[in-house]
Scaffold this motif. Sequence first.
Motif: not given
Length: 404
Positions: A213-222, A250-252, A254-262, A309-314
């Motif tokens: 299973i390739l599980y994409d949780a990019a929106y987990e923070a929501f 989307k969590t913080a 960073f769409t312009g900064l670029r950071l993620g992980y696997t 801060e991130v919680k407030e943004q979300i």
Amino acid sequence: MADINRNYLKLPGSYLFSNIGKKVNAFAQANPEAKIIRLGIGDVTRPLTPKVIEALHKATDEMAKQETFRGYAPDLGYEFLRKAVATNDFQARGCDIAEDEIFISDGAKCDCGNIQEIFATDNIIAVCDPVYPVYVDSNVMAGRTGEYDSVTERFDKVVYMPCTKENDFVPQIPKEKVDLIYLCFPNNPTGAVITKDRLQEWVDYANKNGSIILYDAAYEAFISEENVPHSIYECEGARNCAIEFRSFSKTAGFTGLRLGYTVIPKDLEAGGEKLHPLWARRHGTKYNGAPYIVQRAGEAIYTPEGRAEVKEQIAYYMENAKIILSGLSDAGYEVYGGVNAPYIWLKAPNDMTSWEFFDLLLTKANVVGTPGSGFGPSGEHYFRLTAFGDREATKEAIERIRQL
Ligand code: PLP
């Protein structure tokens, strides 16, 4: 004589968002007075938070001094970030994931698109329909999807799992045997989530059939509701069948900064081989690491202030989601999502197609959304709006749609 990778010619049309962009630009040029509100592409609009900015400044200053300058980052990510991720995103939630099972990257799109490289080209992929286009397109490029049928709008070797209102936008386990299963929850585009019990069924299925299973949780923070898993590793046995993708986009913001992980657990195997060293090799060969200053910025979201801060943004975006959801539902629209995800999935009225509704909204309300059919045939007659807009613009857009 040089030739091209002919699989690229099988890609159906150009990328969804470039089609939307062309239509919107043409309309804007012909109607320069129109005040267009864009709730289409899933990009964030809020600035980076103070703690993230502070970390960026500090790390930049370090780069200016001989003693603290850093060159190439470690391929798999700095230890400080891998540790923060493993501790906060997994161990704190009771998931058995260690820091050396985290691979830092410059975003989830690259990882979701590249992961298929470590699997055999004859593996059968299963995807949700509608789906985030990257999963299918990256497999098309690799020659794994067979031929495209423009009538069904499907590739003949791909197993499509319809996600409709009848199944709450959560796919049924396929009858045929599949090797690689792409799941994305909270979902883009439908905004749907999966319960822990349903996800456990998928994990059990994958373990029984030797699927990954390739599980994409990019929106987990929501995620805001109980009983919605934040990670697939909350399910028993997931270490043996799942890879998870996360994003700071989307969590913080960073769409312009670029950071993620696997995340690839060390025990995970396919075809009798461990996947962890394969991905480490792939990463080391083709990727030279996310920038130091960006990884320091990522680390900052795990500090107590950064987290708040991130919680407030979300919360800001999810308030937008609420405004869209309640505004449209009061106006008689059939609406889904928007509770655990920044996407609202709505049914186009009067049996209009997705693109007919797109044109109507663009020309009559000057609001841009995303036609559901662009995400797959089961998305036809649906439409996606995002909660990532500015508050006033979102309110204005909903008011205009209500008045249509
Ligand atoms: N996965 C899903 C489901 C997404 O919707 C997106 C972005 O829109 C991504 C991954 C890409 O995230 P990133 O910005 O980290 O590349």
